[in-house]
Motif scaffolding. Structure first.
Motif, PDB file in Angstrom:
ATOM      1  N   VAL A  94      45.708  24.075  -2.504  1.00 43.17           N
ATOM      2  CA  VAL A  94      44.658  24.873  -1.851  1.00 43.17           C
ATOM      3  C   VAL A  94      45.269  26.187  -1.380  1.00 43.17           C
ATOM      4  O   VAL A  94      46.421  26.223  -0.942  1.00 43.17           O
ATOM      5  CB  VAL A  94      44.083  24.096  -0.637  1.00 43.17           C
ATOM      6  CG1 VAL A  94      42.959  24.855   0.036  1.00 43.17           C
ATOM      7  CG2 VAL A  94      43.599  22.708  -1.055  1.00 43.17           C
ATOM      8  N   CYS A  95      44.483  27.270  -1.439  1.00 45.75           N
ATOM      9  CA  CYS A  95      44.987  28.572  -0.977  1.00 45.75           C
ATOM     10  C   CYS A  95      44.974  28.611   0.562  1.00 45.75           C
ATOM     11  O   CYS A  95      43.953  28.342   1.183  1.00 45.75           O
ATOM     12  CB  CYS A  95      44.116  29.692  -1.534  1.00 45.75           C
ATOM     13  SG  CYS A  95      44.574  31.296  -0.851  1.00 45.75           S
ATOM     14  N   ARG A  96      46.135  28.943   1.109  1.00 44.99           N
ATOM     15  CA  ARG A  96      46.276  29.021   2.563  1.00 44.99           C
ATOM     16  C   ARG A  96      45.398  30.120   3.155  1.00 44.99           C
ATOM     17  O   ARG A  96      44.947  30.047   4.282  1.00 44.99           O
ATOM     18  CB  ARG A  96      47.737  29.354   2.887  1.00 44.99           C
ATOM     19  CG  ARG A  96      48.265  28.638   4.082  1.00 44.99           C
ATOM     20  CD  ARG A  96      49.720  28.953   4.315  1.00 44.99           C
ATOM     21  NE  ARG A  96      50.653  27.988   3.752  1.00 44.99           N
ATOM     22  CZ  ARG A  96      50.793  26.728   4.183  1.00 44.99           C
ATOM     23  NH1 ARG A  96      50.065  26.289   5.170  1.00 44.99           N
ATOM     24  NH2 ARG A  96      51.652  25.918   3.617  1.00 44.99           N
ATOM     25  N   ASN A  97      45.116  31.123   2.352  1.00 40.48           N
ATOM     26  CA  ASN A  97      44.386  32.285   2.850  1.00 40.48           C
ATOM     27  C   ASN A  97      42.866  32.151   2.691  1.00 40.48           C
ATOM     28  O   ASN A  97      42.128  32.267   3.674  1.00 40.48           O
ATOM     29  CB  ASN A  97      44.916  33.517   2.109  1.00 40.48           C
ATOM     30  CG  ASN A  97      44.283  34.793   2.580  1.00 40.48           C
ATOM     31  OD1 ASN A  97      44.142  34.993   3.779  1.00 40.48           O
ATOM     32  ND2 ASN A  97      43.879  35.637   1.651  1.00 40.48           N
ATOM     33  N   CYS A  98      42.382  31.854   1.467  1.00 41.25           N
ATOM     34  CA  CYS A  98      40.921  31.861   1.262  1.00 41.25           C
ATOM     35  C   CYS A  98      40.345  30.468   1.029  1.00 41.25           C
ATOM     36  O   CYS A  98      39.126  30.316   0.925  1.00 41.25           O
ATOM     37  CB  CYS A  98      40.537  32.787   0.102  1.00 41.25           C
ATOM     38  SG  CYS A  98      40.906  32.119  -1.524  1.00 41.25           S
ATOM     39  N   GLY A  99      41.187  29.439   0.921  1.00 40.51           N
ATOM     40  CA  GLY A  99      40.680  28.072   0.788  1.00 40.51           C
ATOM     41  C   GLY A  99      40.309  27.667  -0.634  1.00 40.51           C
ATOM     42  O   GLY A  99      39.848  26.540  -0.850  1.00 40.51           O
ATOM     43  N   ILE A 141      50.317  30.705  -6.624  1.00 40.72           N
ATOM     44  CA  ILE A 141      49.669  31.917  -6.101  1.00 40.72           C
ATOM     45  C   ILE A 141      48.175  31.853  -6.426  1.00 40.72           C
ATOM     46  O   ILE A 141      47.783  31.560  -7.555  1.00 40.72           O
ATOM     47  CB  ILE A 141      50.273  33.204  -6.750  1.00 40.72           C
ATOM     48  CG1 ILE A 141      51.793  33.301  -6.532  1.00 40.72           C
ATOM     49  CG2 ILE A 141      49.562  34.469  -6.270  1.00 40.72           C
ATOM     50  CD1 ILE A 141      52.214  33.581  -5.114  1.00 40.72           C
ATOM     51  N   CYS A 142      47.342  32.174  -5.426  1.00 45.27           N
ATOM     52  CA  CYS A 142      45.883  32.133  -5.621  1.00 45.27           C
ATOM     53  C   CYS A 142      45.415  33.260  -6.551  1.00 45.27           C
ATOM     54  O   CYS A 142      45.810  34.410  -6.378  1.00 45.27           O
ATOM     55  CB  CYS A 142      45.198  32.262  -4.258  1.00 45.27           C
ATOM     56  SG  CYS A 142      43.408  32.317  -4.361  1.00 45.27           S
ATOM     57  N   ASP A 143      44.549  32.905  -7.519  1.00 43.07           N
ATOM     58  CA  ASP A 143      44.008  33.900  -8.460  1.00 43.07           C
ATOM     59  C   ASP A 143      43.155  34.938  -7.735  1.00 43.07           C
ATOM     60  O   ASP A 143      43.070  36.085  -8.151  1.00 43.07           O
ATOM     61  CB  ASP A 143      43.073  33.230  -9.481  1.00 43.07           C
ATOM     62  CG  ASP A 143      43.807  32.311 -10.435  1.00 43.07           C
ATOM     63  OD1 ASP A 143      45.057  32.308 -10.427  1.00 43.07           O
ATOM     64  OD2 ASP A 143      43.114  31.583 -11.185  1.00 43.07           O
ATOM     65  N   HIS A 144      42.453  34.510  -6.668  1.00 38.15           N
ATOM     66  CA  HIS A 144      41.472  35.393  -6.025  1.00 38.15           C
ATOM     67  C   HIS A 144      42.107  36.363  -5.049  1.00 38.15           C
ATOM     68  O   HIS A 144      41.691  37.513  -4.967  1.00 38.15           O
ATOM     69  CB  HIS A 144      40.419  34.572  -5.268  1.00 38.15           C
ATOM     70  CG  HIS A 144      39.780  33.532  -6.126  1.00 38.15           C
ATOM     71  ND1 HIS A 144      39.014  33.851  -7.220  1.00 38.15           N
ATOM     72  CD2 HIS A 144      39.815  32.178  -6.057  1.00 38.15           C
ATOM     73  CE1 HIS A 144      38.598  32.730  -7.794  1.00 38.15           C
ATOM     74  NE2 HIS A 144      39.073  31.699  -7.106  1.00 38.15           N
ATOM     75  N   CYS A 145      43.098  35.877  -4.251  1.00 37.90           N
ATOM     76  CA  CYS A 145      43.561  36.715  -3.143  1.00 37.90           C
ATOM     77  C   CYS A 145      45.085  36.809  -3.053  1.00 37.90           C
ATOM     78  O   CYS A 145      45.612  37.368  -2.098  1.00 37.90           O
ATOM     79  CB  CYS A 145      42.990  36.184  -1.819  1.00 37.90           C
ATOM     80  SG  CYS A 145      43.826  34.694  -1.259  1.00 37.90           S
ATOM     81  N   SER A 146      45.775  36.243  -4.059  1.00 34.71           N
ATOM     82  CA  SER A 146      47.260  36.235  -4.086  1.00 34.71           C
ATOM     83  C   SER A 146      47.885  35.469  -2.917  1.00 34.71           C
ATOM     84  O   SER A 146      49.081  35.604  -2.662  1.00 34.71           O
ATOM     85  CB  SER A 146      47.833  37.667  -4.113  1.00 34.71           C
ATOM     86  OG  SER A 146      47.355  38.334  -5.236  1.00 34.71           O
TER      87      SER A 146
END
Ligand code: AP5
Ligand code: MG
Ligand code: ZN
Length: 217
Positions: free
Chosen positions: A129-134, A149-154
């Protein structure tokens, strides 16, 4: 349109709710996400919730019901909402009916994403899960373009603390005991639809969207 998306841990409720919320322009309310935010912020409620979540246990009904009631009373819910992970006990289902009565709202559909147990264990232990945007990923079934690394918000990807094998098994047992019985509650009200969730993400989404488009209000 007020939709309840249910199913066992790892069935894909969050993954599908994210896509359905966009498709039908509805706010996505996940009680699990609400508690994880409280844990991150270190609030008193978050500290209490973490004790239950890390053991794979459900948070007591009175706490969850109070939170959902407050959230549903906000103006953005008046035209509809997508509930993910609530209700999860018969008591919560009954409380939801009462709250909706007070707010003069009613459930349009209850969809159950149905997936067998071995598949669920693989999905949960491989989830990131992305720590930043979920945003939710899976190491094998839905990997990010760049590792961790998250595709949406890095943002950085992490593993939920309740996604370890032992806690996953506990969550699945608790689902059978406490949550599965609410299927019968909704079957009696003619609101219930089972969706085969053991297919790829887009196939499940197509079925869900099809069913919900046929649902009035
Ligand atoms: P919550 O966060 O709601 O967890 P859960 O119900 O256990 O469900 P998950 O979020 O783990 O799974 P999901 O169905 O959303 O699957 P996802 O889309 O991520 O609750 C956590 C805790 O909070 C509870 O244990 C409890 O303590 C507390 N809590 C929350 N609500 C409560 C309530 N109402 N009352 C009391 N306590 C409450 O997908 C899983 C993985 O599979 C991902 O990696 C995803 O990429 C992958 N995937 C998704 N779909 C597919 C597919 N079709 N094919 C292959 N892989 C897929
Ligand atoms: Mg979820
Ligand atoms: Zn992100």
């Amino acid at each position: 349109m007020l939709i309840v998306i249910m199913g066992p841990p790892g069935a894909g409720k969050g993954t599908q709710a994210e896509k359905l919320a966009k498709e039908f322009a509805l706010p996505h309310i996940s009680t699990g996400d609400i508690f994880r935010s409280a844990v991150k912020e270190g609030t008193e409620m978050g500290k209490k919730a973490k004790e239950y979540m890390d053991k794979g246990m459900l948070i007591p009904d009175e706490i969850v019901i109070g939170i959902v009631k407050e959230r549903l009373s906000k103006p953005d819910c008046s035209a509809g909402v997508l509930l993910d992970g609530f209700p999860r006990t018969v008591e919560q289902a009954e409380a939801l009916d009462e709250v909706l009565d007070e707010l003069q709202l009613k459930i349009s559909a209850v969809v159950n994403v149905d997936v067998h147990e071995e598949e669920l264990i693989g999905r949960l232990t491989g989830r990131r899960v992305c720590r930043n945007c979920g945003a939710t990923y899976h190491l094998k079934f839905n990997p990010p373009k760049v590792r961790n690394i998250c595709d949406h918000c890095s943002g950085e990807l992490y593993q939920r603390s309740d996604d370890t094998i032992d806690t996953v098994k506990e969550r699945l047992a608790i689902y059978q005991k406490q949550t599965f019985p609410i299927i019968e509650y909704y079957e009696h009200q003619d609101l219930f639809k089972n969706i085969d969730g053991a297919r790829d993400i887009d196939a499940v989404f197509a079925d869900l969207a099809d069913h919900l488009k046929k649902t009035k209000d």
